[in-house]
Design a protein around this motif. Structure first.
Motif, short mmCIF file in Angstrom:
data_model
loop_
_atom_site.label_atom_id
_atom_site.label_comp_id
_atom_site.label_asym_id
_atom_site.label_seq_id
_atom_site.Cartn_x
_atom_site.Cartn_y
_atom_site.Cartn_z
N MET A 192 -24.82 -2.92 24.93
CA MET A 192 -25.81 -1.61 24.30
C MET A 192 -25.57 -0.47 25.18
N LEU A 193 -25.39 1.23 24.73
CA LEU A 193 -25.19 2.32 24.98
C LEU A 193 -26.60 3.05 25.48
N MET A 194 -26.70 3.39 26.30
CA MET A 194 -28.27 3.89 26.98
C MET A 194 -27.82 5.22 27.63
N ARG A 195 -28.74 5.66 27.13
CA ARG A 195 -29.56 7.27 27.21
C ARG A 195 -30.39 7.67 27.84
N LYS A 196 -31.30 8.49 28.15
CA LYS A 196 -32.41 9.45 28.19
C LYS A 196 -32.18 10.76 27.48
N VAL A 256 -17.10 1.93 18.80
CA VAL A 256 -17.07 2.14 20.84
C VAL A 256 -16.72 1.72 21.33
N PRO A 257 -16.33 0.77 21.81
CA PRO A 257 -16.14 -0.10 22.81
C PRO A 257 -15.74 0.34 24.32
N PHE A 258 -15.34 1.25 24.43
CA PHE A 258 -14.95 2.56 25.64
C PHE A 258 -16.53 3.75 25.84
N GLY A 259 -17.80 3.46 24.70
CA GLY A 259 -18.44 4.71 24.58
C GLY A 259 -17.86 5.68 23.85
N LEU A 260 -17.93 6.51 24.12
CA LEU A 260 -17.61 8.13 22.96
C LEU A 260 -18.31 9.55 24.03
N GLY A 261 -17.48 10.59 23.85
CA GLY A 261 -18.20 11.36 23.96
C GLY A 261 -18.00 12.22 25.81
N ALA A 262 -18.58 12.73 26.14
CA ALA A 262 -18.55 13.07 27.47
C ALA A 262 -18.31 12.52 28.37
N ARG A 263 -19.47 10.98 28.41
CA ARG A 263 -19.16 9.89 29.24
C ARG A 263 -18.30 8.85 28.83
N ILE A 264 -17.68 8.73 28.66
CA ILE A 264 -16.27 7.76 27.80
C ILE A 264 -15.62 7.24 28.70
N CYS A 265 -15.83 5.99 29.22
CA CYS A 265 -15.29 5.65 29.80
C CYS A 265 -13.54 6.14 30.68
N VAL A 266 -13.89 6.44 31.94
CA VAL A 266 -12.60 6.86 32.63
C VAL A 266 -11.22 5.95 33.11
N GLY A 267 -12.25 4.83 32.77
CA GLY A 267 -11.34 2.88 32.61
C GLY A 267 -10.85 2.89 31.63
N GLN A 268 -10.13 2.99 30.39
CA GLN A 268 -10.35 3.16 28.97
C GLN A 268 -8.95 2.56 28.77
N ASN A 269 -7.70 4.04 29.23
CA ASN A 269 -6.47 3.59 29.45
C ASN A 269 -5.95 2.38 30.08
N LEU A 270 -6.59 2.92 31.35
CA LEU A 270 -6.41 1.53 32.14
C LEU A 270 -6.37 0.27 32.14
N ALA A 271 -7.53 -0.49 31.23
CA ALA A 271 -7.76 -1.17 31.06
C ALA A 271 -7.25 -1.52 30.25
N MET A 272 -6.30 -1.31 28.75
CA MET A 272 -6.01 -1.30 27.77
C MET A 272 -4.53 -1.46 27.95
C1 HEM Z 1 -12.17 -3.81 28.64
C2 HEM Z 1 -13.02 -3.32 30.12
C3 HEM Z 1 -13.87 -1.58 30.13
C4 HEM Z 1 -14.59 -1.53 29.19
C5 HEM Z 1 -14.75 -2.49 28.18
C6 HEM Z 1 -15.35 -0.24 29.76
C7 HEM Z 1 -16.71 -0.06 28.48
C8 HEM Z 1 -17.32 1.41 29.17
C9 HEM Z 1 -17.92 2.24 28.98
C10 HEM Z 1 -18.78 1.81 26.99
C11 HEM Z 1 -18.11 3.12 29.00
C12 HEM Z 1 -19.51 4.09 28.86
C13 HEM Z 1 -21.01 3.96 28.96
C14 HEM Z 1 -22.40 4.89 28.56
O1 HEM Z 1 -21.60 5.96 28.02
O2 HEM Z 1 -23.01 4.67 28.64
C15 HEM Z 1 -18.08 2.89 30.07
C16 HEM Z 1 -17.71 4.21 31.54
C17 HEM Z 1 -17.14 4.46 31.85
N1 HEM Z 1 -16.01 3.17 32.37
FE1 HEM Z 1 -14.92 1.72 31.80
N2 HEM Z 1 -14.66 -0.15 30.64
C18 HEM Z 1 -13.63 -1.22 31.35
C19 HEM Z 1 -13.02 -0.66 31.90
C20 HEM Z 1 -13.47 0.09 33.11
C21 HEM Z 1 -12.48 0.14 34.38
C22 HEM Z 1 -10.82 -0.76 34.71
C23 HEM Z 1 -12.90 1.57 35.12
C24 HEM Z 1 -12.02 1.90 36.28
C25 HEM Z 1 -10.97 1.94 36.91
C26 HEM Z 1 -14.21 1.88 34.01
C27 HEM Z 1 -14.49 2.92 34.72
C28 HEM Z 1 -15.84 3.24 33.32
C29 HEM Z 1 -16.72 4.64 35.08
C30 HEM Z 1 -16.11 5.36 35.97
C31 HEM Z 1 -17.35 4.72 33.58
C32 HEM Z 1 -18.50 5.77 33.91
C33 HEM Z 1 -17.68 7.16 33.02
C34 HEM Z 1 -19.25 8.41 32.80
O3 HEM Z 1 -20.12 8.20 32.87
O4 HEM Z 1 -18.27 9.53 33.02
N3 HEM Z 1 -14.68 1.51 32.94
N4 HEM Z 1 -16.93 1.79 30.69
#
Ligand code: HEM
Length: 123
Positions: A1-5, A60-76
């Motif tokens: 789940m994603l959480m927001r306030k 949206v496995p990595f979220g969406l918008g302003a708080r999208i995962c910064v590690g998305q490309n590294l993870a992929m």
């Molecule tokens: C398969 C691996 C990963 C998945 C599925 C994933 C998923 C996510 C999701 C869904 C969010 C958004 C949370 C939200 O909107 O509340 C997020 C945020 C974040 N992720 Fe990942 N992530 C992964 C790997 C990584 C890696 C490898 C890193 C760092 C090297 C990372 C660092 C972050 C950070 C710092 C945020 C917060 C971004 C912000 O709030 O501005 N993630 N991730």
């Protein structure tokens, strides 16, 4: 789940959301929505992603918008490198001992492990 306030009173579609309300976006529910994914939404069918998606923001496995995962490309990239290293040396198939029992613990995980049979093809 994603959480927001909510940081202020907002109107979301037909809903009035008061300030400080915590919202939980249940992605599992979104991913099983037949209106988006079709009648086979409950089936494991990775091939569905080969078709052009009408609603990209519905997955949206990595979220969406302003708080999208910064590690998305590294993870992929990391996942692709690991997979490439494995398929160079092994073929693999699901073991008959595998029991399909996905459960959610932050991420979706195989409850009894992922039993996989590897065959060395390198030599
Ligand atoms: C398969 C691996 C990963 C998945 C599925 C994933 C998923 C996510 C999701 C869904 C969010 C958004 C949370 C939200 O909107 O509340 C997020 C945020 C974040 N992720 Fe990942 N992530 C992964 C790997 C990584 C890696 C490898 C890193 C760092 C090297 C990372 C660092 C972050 C950070 C710092 C945020 C917060 C971004 C912000 O709030 O501005 N993630 N991730």
């Amino acid at each position: 789940m994603l959480m927001r306030k909510a940081t202020k009173n907002v109107r979301l579609g037909g809903l009035n959301v008061p300030v400080d309300t915590q919202l939980y976006l249940a992605l599992t529910a979104v991913y099983h929505e037949t209106k988006i994914w079709g009648i086979d939404a409950n089936e494991f069918n990775p091939m569905r992603f080969t078709a052009v998606q009408k609603q990209l923001d519905a997955f949206v496995p990595f979220g969406l918008g302003a708080r999208i995962c910064v590690g998305q490309n590294l993870a992929m990239v990391e996942a692709k490198i690991v997979l490439a290293m494995i398929v160079r040396r092994y073929s693999f198939s699901v073991s008959p001992s595998y029991a399909h029992a996905p459960f959610q613990c932050i991420t979706l995980q195989p409850q009894h492990g992922a039993h996989i049979l590897f065959k060395n093809i390198a030599s």
